[in-house]
Design an enzyme around this catalytic site. Structure first.
Site, PDB file in Angstrom:
ATOM      1  N   SER A  70       0.827  -1.206   0.000  1.00 45.04           N
ATOM      2  CA  SER A  70       0.000   0.000   0.000  1.00 45.04           C
ATOM      3  C   SER A  70       0.859   1.253   0.000  1.00 45.04           C
ATOM      4  O   SER A  70       1.627   1.496   0.934  1.00 45.04           O
ATOM      5  CB  SER A  70      -0.914   0.012   1.226  1.00 45.04           C
ATOM      6  OG  SER A  70      -1.499   1.294   1.340  1.00 45.04           O
ATOM      7  N   HIS A  97      -0.948  -1.216  -4.400  1.00 45.09           N
ATOM      8  CA  HIS A  97      -2.246  -0.888  -3.803  1.00 45.09           C
ATOM      9  C   HIS A  97      -2.331   0.622  -3.590  1.00 45.09           C
ATOM     10  O   HIS A  97      -1.463   1.230  -2.956  1.00 45.09           O
ATOM     11  CB  HIS A  97      -2.385  -1.632  -2.473  1.00 45.09           C
ATOM     12  CG  HIS A  97      -3.740  -1.537  -1.858  1.00 45.09           C
ATOM     13  ND1 HIS A  97      -4.805  -2.310  -2.273  1.00 45.09           N
ATOM     14  CD2 HIS A  97      -4.216  -0.763  -0.854  1.00 45.09           C
ATOM     15  CE1 HIS A  97      -5.869  -2.025  -1.541  1.00 45.09           C
ATOM     16  NE2 HIS A  97      -5.549  -1.080  -0.679  1.00 45.09           N
ATOM     17  N   ASP A 122      -4.719   3.672  -2.224  1.00 45.93           N
ATOM     18  CA  ASP A 122      -5.864   3.950  -1.349  1.00 45.93           C
ATOM     19  C   ASP A 122      -6.403   5.351  -1.574  1.00 45.93           C
ATOM     20  O   ASP A 122      -5.745   6.337  -1.231  1.00 45.93           O
ATOM     21  CB  ASP A 122      -5.436   3.802   0.115  1.00 45.93           C
ATOM     22  CG  ASP A 122      -5.209   2.354   0.507  1.00 45.93           C
ATOM     23  OD1 ASP A 122      -6.145   1.553   0.373  1.00 45.93           O
ATOM     24  OD2 ASP A 122      -4.088   2.025   0.955  1.00 45.93           O
ATOM     25  N   MET A 137      -9.203   8.056  -0.536  1.00 44.64           N
ATOM     26  CA  MET A 137     -10.134   8.341   0.572  1.00 44.64           C
ATOM     27  C   MET A 137     -10.737   9.732   0.421  1.00 44.64           C
ATOM     28  O   MET A 137     -10.011  10.675   0.090  1.00 44.64           O
ATOM     29  CB  MET A 137      -9.385   8.284   1.904  1.00 44.64           C
ATOM     30  CG  MET A 137      -8.650   6.989   2.144  1.00 44.64           C
ATOM     31  SD  MET A 137      -7.773   7.072   3.705  1.00 44.64           S
ATOM     32  CE  MET A 137      -6.973   5.480   3.715  1.00 44.64           C
ATOM     33  N   HIS A 195      -8.130   1.068  -4.566  1.00 44.40           N
ATOM     34  CA  HIS A 195      -9.141   0.809  -3.530  1.00 44.40           C
ATOM     35  C   HIS A 195      -9.852   2.126  -3.233  1.00 44.40           C
ATOM     36  O   HIS A 195      -9.274   3.025  -2.618  1.00 44.40           O
ATOM     37  CB  HIS A 195      -8.398   0.257  -2.284  1.00 44.40           C
ATOM     38  CG  HIS A 195      -9.248   0.085  -1.072  1.00 44.40           C
ATOM     39  ND1 HIS A 195      -8.706  -0.152   0.180  1.00 44.40           N
ATOM     40  CD2 HIS A 195     -10.593   0.081  -0.895  1.00 44.40           C
ATOM     41  CE1 HIS A 195      -9.674  -0.279   1.069  1.00 44.40           C
ATOM     42  NE2 HIS A 195     -10.835  -0.128   0.445  1.00 44.40           N
ATOM     43  N   MET A 216     -12.178   4.300  -1.271  1.00 52.02           N
ATOM     44  CA  MET A 216     -12.925   4.480  -0.019  1.00 52.02           C
ATOM     45  C   MET A 216     -13.678   5.798  -0.124  1.00 52.02           C
ATOM     46  O   MET A 216     -13.375   6.773   0.554  1.00 52.02           O
ATOM     47  CB  MET A 216     -11.942   4.480   1.164  1.00 52.02           C
ATOM     48  CG  MET A 216     -11.451   3.080   1.501  1.00 52.02           C
ATOM     49  SD  MET A 216      -9.962   3.091   2.511  1.00 52.02           S
ATOM     50  CE  MET A 216      -8.742   3.169   1.203  1.00 52.02           C
ATOM     51  N   MET A 274     -11.663  -6.166   4.413  1.00 53.72           N
ATOM     52  CA  MET A 274     -10.930  -5.259   5.298  1.00 53.72           C
ATOM     53  C   MET A 274     -10.683  -5.965   6.630  1.00 53.72           C
ATOM     54  O   MET A 274     -11.619  -6.464   7.254  1.00 53.72           O
ATOM     55  CB  MET A 274     -11.733  -3.972   5.559  1.00 53.72           C
ATOM     56  CG  MET A 274     -11.856  -3.021   4.384  1.00 53.72           C
ATOM     57  SD  MET A 274     -10.303  -2.586   3.565  1.00 53.72           S
ATOM     58  CE  MET A 274      -9.332  -1.897   4.921  1.00 53.72           C
ATOM     59  N   ASP A 306      -6.822  -6.705   3.536  1.00 51.44           N
ATOM     60  CA  ASP A 306      -6.219  -5.370   3.662  1.00 51.44           C
ATOM     61  C   ASP A 306      -6.334  -4.834   5.084  1.00 51.44           C
ATOM     62  O   ASP A 306      -7.443  -4.629   5.575  1.00 51.44           O
ATOM     63  CB  ASP A 306      -6.937  -4.428   2.675  1.00 51.44           C
ATOM     64  CG  ASP A 306      -6.363  -3.023   2.654  1.00 51.44           C
ATOM     65  OD1 ASP A 306      -5.322  -2.783   3.297  1.00 51.44           O
ATOM     66  OD2 ASP A 306      -6.968  -2.165   1.976  1.00 51.44           O
TER      67      ASP A 306
HETATM   68  C1  DX5 Z   1      -6.671   1.293   5.218  1.00 56.13           C
HETATM   69  C2  DX5 Z   1      -6.157   1.079   3.825  1.00 56.13           C
HETATM   70  C3  DX5 Z   1      -5.043   0.122   3.771  1.00 56.13           C
HETATM   71  C4  DX5 Z   1      -3.832   0.553   4.543  1.00 56.13           C
HETATM   72  C5  DX5 Z   1      -3.090  -0.677   4.964  1.00 56.13           C
HETATM   73  O1  DX5 Z   1      -7.807   2.055   5.183  1.00 56.13           O
HETATM   74  O2  DX5 Z   1      -7.191   0.576   2.989  1.00 56.13           O
HETATM   75  O3  DX5 Z   1      -4.713  -0.252   2.448  1.00 56.13           O
HETATM   76  O4  DX5 Z   1      -2.978   1.395   3.826  1.00 56.13           O
HETATM   77  O5  DX5 Z   1      -2.024  -0.307   5.748  1.00 56.13           O
HETATM   78  P1  DX5 Z   1      -1.416  -1.271   6.864  1.00 56.13           P
HETATM   79  O6  DX5 Z   1      -0.873  -2.471   6.155  1.00 56.13           O
HETATM   80  O7  DX5 Z   1      -0.367  -0.426   7.501  1.00 56.13           O
HETATM   81  O8  DX5 Z   1      -2.529  -1.642   7.817  1.00 56.13           O
HETATM   82 ZN    ZN Z   2      -6.604  -0.345   1.027  1.00 59.16          ZN
END
Ligand code: DX5
Ligand code: ZN
Length: 214
Positions: A7, A32, A34, A36, A65, A67, A136, A174
């Site tokens: 990530s 990956h 993320d 948000m 991903h 969110m 998750m 994840d």
């Molecule tokens: C959390 C994200 C993850 C996050 C994982 O909301 O979707 O992808 O970056 O990070 P670690 O591996 O540090 O939990």
């Molecule tokens: Zn993620």
């Protein structure tokens, strides 16, 4: 399958190109990414313009991903930005089936993400359509949180649903993944593990990726 999708949320945003090049040279399978929105989750990360720059340097598929609320609004935008796999939250879509078809129609692989509180049984009628189901193992929004142990049960249950429905989707996990729980997750039936802090927080990220795949 034993795949790793590091990530970039835990990368050094000031040195993003350097960190992406490290991942290009590593044994990881996907990157990956993320996204948000500060509404679906309490945090804001980055959007399409940054994904476009990540794409310029990445030599591996972008596992994006989302969110964000109502992600169907942005399918075309993330395709244009370079997403190869686009995953959307079950909890954020009123018309999930339509969004998944739209992702496929835009030439990307599609996936559904479930929050820790959402039962996998809700995917009975959806798994056959998915290339990926992402479970998750923390409440989404932040990197570096603690892994939720009930995830092992969810992986096993999801595997059963996939077998029953003749679905070949990859099972991705994840949140809070590390060198201790990775072997147990693969054993439970996970195919792809996302790791942020465990990779970028280690003294030798490339070696950590290598060890996670063993
Ligand atoms: C959390 C994200 C993850 C996050 C994982 O909301 O979707 O992808 O970056 O990070 P670690 O591996 O540090 O939990
Ligand atoms: Zn993620």
């Amino acid at each position: 399958m034993k795949m790793i999708s590091p990530s970039l949320l835990s990368a050094d945003f000031g040195q993003l190109q350097r960190d992406i090049e490290m991942l290009n040279a590593s044994e990881c399978d996907w990157l990956h990414v993320d996204v948000m929105d500060g509404m679906f989750v309490p945090n804001i990360s980055f959007g399409q313009p940054v994904v476009k720059h990540i794409k310029k340097h990445a030599r591996k598929p972008l596992d994006v991903h989302l969110m964000i609320m109502d992600p169907g609004r942005y399918v075309a935008d993330f395709q244009a930005a370079g997403a190869d796999i686009l995953t959307v939250h079950y909890e954020a879509c009123t018309h999930l089936d339509r969004v998944l078809h739209s992702i496929k129609d835009h030439g990307m692989q599609c996936g559904v993400v479930l929050n820790p509180h959402t039962p996998v049984a809700l995917l009975e009628d959806t798994v056959a359509l998915c290339d990926v189901v992402l479970l998750m193992s923390v409440n989404p929004g932040f990197g570096g949180q603690q892994f939720i142990d009930n995830t092992y049960n969810k992986v096993r249950q999801l595997k059963q649903i996939c077998n029953r429905r003749n679905a070949s989707c990859l099972i991705e996990v994840d949140g809070g993944v590390n060198l201790r729980n990775a072997p147990l997750l693969y054993e439970a039936g996970a195919d792809v593990l996302v790791a942020g802090n465990a990779v970028f927080g280690s003294s030798d990220p490339m070696r950590t990726i290598h060890e996670m795949k063993q």
